[in-house]
Design a protein around this motif. Sequence first.
Motif, PDB file in Angstrom:
ATOM      1  N   ALA A 502       0.839  -1.201   0.000  1.00 52.12           N
ATOM      2  CA  ALA A 502       0.000   0.000   0.000  1.00 52.12           C
ATOM      3  C   ALA A 502       0.871   1.247   0.000  1.00 52.12           C
ATOM      4  O   ALA A 502       1.933   1.294   0.639  1.00 52.12           O
ATOM      5  CB  ALA A 502      -0.927  -0.006   1.211  1.00 52.12           C
ATOM      6  N   HIS A 521      -6.367  -2.700   5.812  1.00 54.78           N
ATOM      7  CA  HIS A 521      -6.519  -1.618   4.849  1.00 54.78           C
ATOM      8  C   HIS A 521      -7.905  -1.684   4.235  1.00 54.78           C
ATOM      9  O   HIS A 521      -8.335  -2.742   3.779  1.00 54.78           O
ATOM     10  CB  HIS A 521      -5.452  -1.727   3.755  1.00 54.78           C
ATOM     11  CG  HIS A 521      -4.049  -1.525   4.276  1.00 54.78           C
ATOM     12  ND1 HIS A 521      -3.538  -0.304   4.590  1.00 54.78           N
ATOM     13  CD2 HIS A 521      -3.072  -2.430   4.541  1.00 54.78           C
ATOM     14  CE1 HIS A 521      -2.293  -0.441   5.016  1.00 54.78           C
ATOM     15  NE2 HIS A 521      -1.996  -1.740   4.999  1.00 54.78           N
ATOM     16  N   SER A 524      -8.112   2.027  -1.298  1.00 53.61           N
ATOM     17  CA  SER A 524      -7.088   1.828  -2.352  1.00 53.61           C
ATOM     18  C   SER A 524      -6.690   0.357  -2.464  1.00 53.61           C
ATOM     19  O   SER A 524      -5.522   0.020  -2.395  1.00 53.61           O
ATOM     20  CB  SER A 524      -5.848   2.710  -2.094  1.00 53.61           C
ATOM     21  OG  SER A 524      -5.242   2.388  -0.868  1.00 53.61           O
ATOM     22  N   LYS A 525      -7.705  -0.494  -2.631  1.00 55.58           N
ATOM     23  CA  LYS A 525      -7.434  -1.922  -2.723  1.00 55.58           C
ATOM     24  C   LYS A 525      -6.787  -2.309  -4.044  1.00 55.58           C
ATOM     25  O   LYS A 525      -6.231  -3.379  -4.178  1.00 55.58           O
ATOM     26  CB  LYS A 525      -8.725  -2.711  -2.554  1.00 55.58           C
ATOM     27  CG  LYS A 525      -9.309  -2.601  -1.153  1.00 55.58           C
ATOM     28  CD  LYS A 525     -10.532  -3.486  -1.002  1.00 55.58           C
ATOM     29  CE  LYS A 525     -11.084  -3.407   0.402  1.00 55.58           C
ATOM     30  NZ  LYS A 525     -12.288  -4.265   0.575  1.00 55.58           N
ATOM     31  N   ASN A 527      -4.188  -1.144  -5.245  1.00 51.35           N
ATOM     32  CA  ASN A 527      -2.748  -0.979  -5.205  1.00 51.35           C
ATOM     33  C   ASN A 527      -2.028  -2.158  -4.551  1.00 51.35           C
ATOM     34  O   ASN A 527      -0.804  -2.182  -4.533  1.00 51.35           O
ATOM     35  CB  ASN A 527      -2.386   0.308  -4.450  1.00 51.35           C
ATOM     36  CG  ASN A 527      -2.882   1.545  -5.180  1.00 51.35           C
ATOM     37  OD1 ASN A 527      -3.012   1.530  -6.394  1.00 51.35           O
ATOM     38  ND2 ASN A 527      -3.182   2.603  -4.425  1.00 51.35           N
TER      39      ASN A 527
END
Length: 1185
Positions: A502, A521, A524-525, A527
Amino acid sequence: MNRRTGRLLQLAGNKSSRDGARLREAGDESSTSDLWKRGRDGCRKEASGGHSPITSAGPPIEEGKGSARPPSRAKCRERRHRVPQPRRPGRQSPGPQTTVAASRAAGNRSPSPSREQRCFRLLRSLGPESGRERAGEETERQGTACAPPGGGPPTPAGRLQCRRCLQLSIQCPTVGLPSSLAFPPGHSLFCNPKLERGVVVSSNDAILDKAGDQEPDLNQSALKNHSELLKKSCSNGKARDKAIHQAKLRHLCRICGMSFKMDARNRRYPVHGPVDGKTQSLLRKKERKVTSWPDLIAKVFRIDVKADVDSIHPTEFCHNCWNTMYRKFSRTPCELQFPTNVAMEWHPHTPSCDICHTAHGGLKRKSQQPNLQLSKRFKTMAEQRKQTCRVKRRAQARVRNKEVMKKIANCSKIHLSTKLLVVDYPVHFVKSISCQICEHILTDPVETTCKHVFCRICILRCLKVMGSYCPSCKYPCFPTDLESPVKSFLSILNSLMVKCPASECNEEVTLEKYNHHVSSHKESKENFVYINKGGRPRQHLLSLTRRAQKHRLRELKMQVKAFADKEEGGDVKSVCLTLFLLALRARNEHRQADELEAIMKGRGSGLQPAVCLAIRVNTFLSCSQYHKMYRTVKAITGRQIFQPLHALRNAEKVLLPGYYPFEWQPPLKNVSSNTDAGIIDGLSGLSSSVDDYPVDTIAKRFRYDSALVSALMDMEDDILEGMRSQDLDDYLNGPFTVVVKESCDGMGDVSEKHGSGPVVPEKAVRFSFTIMNVTIARGSQNVKVFEEAKPNSELCCKPLCLMLADESDHETLTAILSPLIAEREAMKSSELMLEMGGILRTFKFIFRGTGYDEKLVREVEGLEASGSVYICTLCDATRLEASQNLVLHSITRSHAENLERYEVWRSNPYHESVEELRDRVKGVSAKPFIETVPSIDALHCDIGNAAEFYKIFQLEIGEVYKNPNASKEERKRWQATLDKHLRKKMNLKPIMRMNGNFARKLMTKETVEAVCELIPSEERHEALRELMDLYLKMKPVWRSSCPAKECPDSLCQYSFNSQRFAELLSTKFKYRYEGKITNYFHKTLAHVPEIIERDGSIGAWASEGNESGNKLFRRFRKMNARQSKCYEMEDVLKHHWLYTSKYLQKFMNAHNALKNAEFTVNSQASLVDPLGVEDSMGIQDSMEF
């Protein structure tokens, strides 16, 4: 023809003479320089395939200057390609009387002669008196150079010749050979590019005719004078080539053919020499007797180096081959491998020898036609260019293959890249933890049979698309072969530190905790690695745990269950299997579909490990042979019909002693209570001291109690079935009484005989036992629940101890069998507690030592040898007493009595003489150490009696009853006559020693009729016929297992027949049996009825089963050939035990019955369909090769 020959002939066949004359007529400087240019241009034209005139002018050289230091290669090249410059105007050429030294001092530098000019001078110098002597004379006579008229460079007084040609006695060819043999233009002239200026050679004999412009007639004279020199040069060239060939052989390994330069230390070993110290010490540890390298190479590589020739074969071998031999005996892991699978073949030197014409790197050059237009440098460049292109093509193919596999795997979104590793590990370590297909960090790693590691999803996809082989080494690989790596590798893999991909996160976590960290997280999966709902990267269904698979297929499972409840009565298993079967059929995977259908119908897809073990043991397959069969069947059919070796080893553990727990009540005295004792050393349990006899032998055995337990558990089904057949309850716990027959016999010479030379006898002894029957007490009766149907078969005679010793060696036999006998004595007074059929049962044992031949009985009971005065091992009769009274004797000897007599023999309490003491103890002269039951060995009794009948036949042919004093030569002639007649009539080949097969064929009525043809007297015919008839009536009584059932009439008439037989011996054959009788005739006539009354049989308690096991020992020893005899004896003992397992025999009997049934069905079906078209089509569809 070499290069110099072709070049000289090429230059000699054109305009050399006319151009030389034209050059001598030219006088001015300009014309001379023009000729120099023409000569230079001619060389260039010749190099391109054209022709040009040849000039022969050149600067003169003194003889003293001829031996100057040769110019370097760069200077020669510069001088060869240098363009002549015009002279400076201030310099003048020297006059005709100026010497060479003066002209050089004046600065006159004429251009160096071209190759054509030098060749022309050499040809002109080859006159009838050419050579070093004539060159010296001409130089002394002329001394100076003469200049042509008109000035210009002086014409040399002699001709130049290369020093190498002069040293080799002018090995250049003569003039006048046909031009068709000449090499093409541009070929190299001289034998060495580093030419040095030779001595001056006169050319007066080769002056051309100026008027007629004709060439001198040099052909005939040159050929005649130089024929011997040419022959000598040819022989010298062959010798030089052979020397070069042998020099190159010294740098190659005799075994693998590799160069010694590949070893940095340049280690090498002589082929014909003694073994080095390190290998010798290892061979001594492994009990090998090899002392020279040729024997060792023959054993390891199967290469015979004793007939090597130094001019053909190398005389040394490399360290890699030494390592291979050392590893063969030491079993130490080593990375070196034998570079070739086939032994190198060495051939004599030829012009196209592969050794003398090899490219760089040890590779053989591709045989091509030589391109004579290219120089050596251009050829080398072309070869290097081809090799570079070849390597590039292979690398490109490898890269393309990797790219294809990466596209097949398509795992970039679910696997981590190696760039995320925190530590900059070495390249080889990164390669070891990364998948060899996708080159990512291993995810759910699996290991193939060839020890390559991949991601599970990557290897499954590649196997599905690319085929069933390993992507790295092309080794056959199937999805069923994939296994998880060792735990140590997984722990190292999970402990690796990786970076979070990430962008906002800079944390470093271990690979084991990476999934948990990434699940935190939420934005922004795209990435980083894709995460499923369970917090793990999205993996293939097969790579998940069972719990995760249930979670993912929960909805599908509910749908299938609902369908099964509605349509199939709740049979979910049938619905799932049918769905899988339809999916396989839809994808044309009929082979796997057939296997699944077989499982659904209860047939199974492969053989059980026990069945495979029975096949391997009964067909005498070694480990390597069985593994080859397993791999071949698996590769051809695509099915795992046979089980791998590790599955067979697990099946072996159940059948070998030491697997089942048991207990003795009371505990055995001086015997360990450990129940998992397998194969132990034959000397274990023996309390030795310094003064004891040193036992130098190899012996392996089972512990007696654990062997009996394993044998009983092997017969568990038979014992329980016998209890049901006798209407006994299954829960009866005993006590059961087990009767055990013990056998011990020597196997003779069992040494491996290879090649010629003196044979070292290697004798062996086997001690075995057979469980004869098992009974249980019911009230006042003993009910038999098991009885051995074939007590004399090798299938029921279980080996207990194997030793490499001579049965005549009393000390060694005592040392090895004493611990075993101690265990037997301890078991007599104790009861075995063993769980059989889920119930703890009690067993008692009765041991009967009846399976001994007479030789071994005398050995273990301490009696004198068979030639002693005391003829019998059952009674105390002497040979004279037995001959006077042939029938009326009784059994008087026993083990306890023999022990008492030995104490009397040892202590001599009555102080008697030797003869008196011997008569008191009745032939006991040693301590008895094994208890035997007085009985008759039926097999050896039959053989001994047959040998006696064979002797009677010879004596009857010679009519000894008339002439008892026959010579030795006459007796040999009678034997030869009998052997010849039996071979002609009965097809009986002569033998050196009587054996069982010969005895069975000899003791027949047909044999007596054939012998009677050689005897003239009818009275003797009747006596022989009656003697054989009585013997054949008595023989079934002691040979049958149960004479009361098998031959009751012969048993009732035995006393009468024995009396009549004894009467014939004492009357008709008195010449042979007056005052003497053989041991087996005495036992046959006197003790058979008493033994049958006591034991019920003689044949059932004989040692025939142990004798039949001798051939099994030899076959198992050949099957389990090992480097060490110690391990070899272990393998032989183990496989012989498995061969006698009744559990494995059931599988083989079922297999044979099924085979016979299929044969019957096929034979009946062949009547309907004689061609068998339907069967062949079915087989072709079911087995795809």
